[in-house]
Write a protein that holds these residues in place. Structure first.
Motif, PDB file in Angstrom:
ATOM      1  N   SER A   1      -5.561   3.794   5.025  1.00  0.00           N
ATOM      2  CA  SER A   1      -4.677   3.614   3.547  1.00  0.00           C
ATOM      3  C   SER A   1      -4.578   1.280   4.094  1.00  0.00           C
ATOM      4  N   GLU A   2      -3.540   1.360   3.403  1.00  0.00           N
ATOM      5  CA  GLU A   2      -3.071  -0.112   3.624  1.00  0.00           C
ATOM      6  C   GLU A   2      -2.664  -0.711   5.075  1.00  0.00           C
ATOM      7  N   SER A   3      -1.981   0.108   5.617  1.00  0.00           N
ATOM      8  CA  SER A   3      -1.785  -0.115   7.319  1.00  0.00           C
ATOM      9  C   SER A   3      -2.378   0.418   7.677  1.00  0.00           C
ATOM     10  N   GLU A   4      -3.601   0.806   7.467  1.00  0.00           N
ATOM     11  CA  GLU A   4      -5.208   0.981   8.712  1.00  0.00           C
ATOM     12  C   GLU A   4      -5.850  -0.361   7.947  1.00  0.00           C
ATOM     13  N   LEU A   5      -5.460  -0.540   7.365  1.00  0.00           N
ATOM     14  CA  LEU A   5      -6.603  -2.182   6.414  1.00  0.00           C
ATOM     15  C   LEU A   5      -5.788  -3.000   7.004  1.00  0.00           C
TER      16      LEU A   5
ATOM     17  N   LYS B   1      -0.306  -9.193   4.408  1.00  0.00           N
ATOM     18  CA  LYS B   1       0.324  -8.211   4.153  1.00  0.00           C
ATOM     19  C   LYS B   1      -0.273  -8.119   2.923  1.00  0.00           C
ATOM     20  N   VAL B   2      -0.678  -6.383   2.597  1.00  0.00           N
ATOM     21  CA  VAL B   2      -2.124  -5.994   2.061  1.00  0.00           C
ATOM     22  C   VAL B   2      -1.251  -4.961   1.092  1.00  0.00           C
ATOM     23  N   THR B   3      -1.675  -4.775  -0.078  1.00  0.00           N
ATOM     24  CA  THR B   3      -0.718  -4.232  -1.292  1.00  0.00           C
ATOM     25  C   THR B   3      -1.654  -3.307  -1.967  1.00  0.00           C
ATOM     26  N   LEU B   4      -2.178  -2.218  -2.003  1.00  0.00           N
ATOM     27  CA  LEU B   4      -3.595  -1.545  -3.035  1.00  0.00           C
ATOM     28  C   LEU B   4      -2.783  -0.961  -3.414  1.00  0.00           C
ATOM     29  N   GLY B   5      -3.726  -1.002  -4.930  1.00  0.00           N
ATOM     30  CA  GLY B   5      -3.372  -0.352  -6.612  1.00  0.00           C
ATOM     31  C   GLY B   5      -2.308  -0.634  -7.391  1.00  0.00           C
ATOM     32  N   HIS B   6      -1.786  -1.910  -6.814  1.00  0.00           N
ATOM     33  CA  HIS B   6      -0.628  -1.997  -7.865  1.00  0.00           C
ATOM     34  C   HIS B   6      -1.022  -2.076  -9.057  1.00  0.00           C
ATOM     35  N   LYS B   7      -1.902  -2.406  -9.250  1.00  0.00           N
ATOM     36  CA  LYS B   7      -3.063  -2.555 -10.476  1.00  0.00           C
ATOM     37  C   LYS B   7      -4.767  -1.967 -10.232  1.00  0.00           C
ATOM     38  N   ALA B   8      -4.233  -1.541 -11.232  1.00  0.00           N
ATOM     39  CA  ALA B   8      -6.344  -0.631 -11.800  1.00  0.00           C
ATOM     40  C   ALA B   8      -7.055  -1.142 -10.214  1.00  0.00           C
ATOM     41  N   ASP B   9      -7.673  -0.781  -9.415  1.00  0.00           N
ATOM     42  CA  ASP B   9      -8.541  -1.414  -8.415  1.00  0.00           C
ATOM     43  C   ASP B   9      -8.311  -2.966  -8.153  1.00  0.00           C
ATOM     44  N   THR B  10      -7.241  -3.330  -7.881  1.00  0.00           N
ATOM     45  CA  THR B  10      -6.732  -4.171  -7.524  1.00  0.00           C
ATOM     46  C   THR B  10      -6.186  -4.475  -6.244  1.00  0.00           C
ATOM     47  N   MET B  11      -5.751  -5.371  -5.396  1.00  0.00           N
ATOM     48  CA  MET B  11      -5.393  -5.473  -3.878  1.00  0.00           C
ATOM     49  C   MET B  11      -4.664  -6.475  -3.783  1.00  0.00           C
ATOM     50  N   LYS B  12      -3.210  -6.521  -3.854  1.00  0.00           N
ATOM     51  CA  LYS B  12      -2.763  -8.063  -3.326  1.00  0.00           C
ATOM     52  C   LYS B  12      -3.061  -7.903  -2.057  1.00  0.00           C
ATOM     53  N   VAL B  13      -2.698  -9.469  -1.488  1.00  0.00           N
ATOM     54  CA  VAL B  13      -2.632  -9.997  -0.498  1.00  0.00           C
ATOM     55  C   VAL B  13      -1.545 -11.122  -0.136  1.00  0.00           C
TER      56      VAL B  13
ATOM     57  N   THR C   1      -7.092   2.912  -5.314  1.00  0.00           N
ATOM     58  CA  THR C   1      -5.957   3.645  -5.809  1.00  0.00           C
ATOM     59  C   THR C   1      -4.641   3.432  -5.362  1.00  0.00           C
ATOM     60  N   PRO C   2      -3.215   3.214  -5.213  1.00  0.00           N
ATOM     61  CA  PRO C   2      -2.194   3.167  -4.914  1.00  0.00           C
ATOM     62  C   PRO C   2      -2.218   3.421  -3.973  1.00  0.00           C
ATOM     63  N   GLY C   3      -1.992   2.503  -2.423  1.00  0.00           N
ATOM     64  CA  GLY C   3      -1.881   2.651  -1.192  1.00  0.00           C
ATOM     65  C   GLY C   3      -3.040   3.075  -0.806  1.00  0.00           C
TER      66      GLY C   3
END
Length: 179
Positions: free
Chosen positions: A23-27, A57-69, A169-171
């Motif tokens: 998950s985002e929090s684990e990452l 801070k990490v956000t996963l899947g806000h776009k397809a196969d993308t990670m926001k840092v 995927t999201p999260g």
């Protein structure tokens, strides 16, 4: 024989499961605990700068196969005329990928999507140092593993051998180990 053992381990790992997710929090926790953040200093006869990475801070899947840092960098500029301290908040988007030889996740195709500085009145003064800070963040994020499987743990060692790719995927980031 090796394939039989791997198949048996896969069954033990999750029956019919074909992936393992974090998950985002684990990452974020992994990055905070395991990834080294170094301070970068540049010194010239007229000034010195120190740049440090203070928060991710990490956000996963806000776009397809993308990670926001999202990362905050503290900058201290020492010079005899106008010393200053500031922070730069940058947000990048990137595609995570799994490197089987390193048994780790890395980022590629980093793109800067947002940039803010504090205090805002210093934007013009920071304009000269901001590219250095952004390059530091980009280099750091592209060359550090953001998550490494622990091959001393039986289940993760097996996962490391079987992972073919990752899916965002999201999260969550999923380690996909069946094609």
């Amino acid at each position: 024989m090796t394939r039989v053992l791997i198949a048996l381990m896969a069954l033990l790992l999750g029956g019919c499961a074909s992936q393992y997710s974090i998950s985002e929090s684990e990452l974020e926790n992994y990055i905070e605990d395991k990834v080294s953040f170094e301070t970068e200093s540049v010194r010239t006869p007229l000034f010195a700068t120190e740049t440090s990475l203070n928060d991710i801070k990490v956000t996963l899947g806000h776009k397809a196969d993308t990670m926001k840092v999202a990362a905050t960098s503290k900058i201290k500029i020492s010079n005899p005329i106008f010393p200053l301290s500031a922070s730069i908040h940058a947000e990048f988007e990137a595609q995570p990928y799994y490197d089987p030889s390193q048994k780790a996740l890395y980022l590629r195709q980093l793109e800067l999507v947002k940039l803010e500085s504090e205090p805002r009145e210093l934007n013009q003064a920071l304009a000269q140092i901001t590219p250095q800070a952004i390059n530091f963040l980009r280099y750091f994020l592209e060359n550090q593993a953001i998550y490494r499987l622990d091959t001393k743990q039986w289940d993760q060692a097996t996962l490391a051998k079987m992972t073919k790719q990752v899916k965002v995927t999201p999260g969550y980031i999923s380690f996909v180990f069946k094609e």
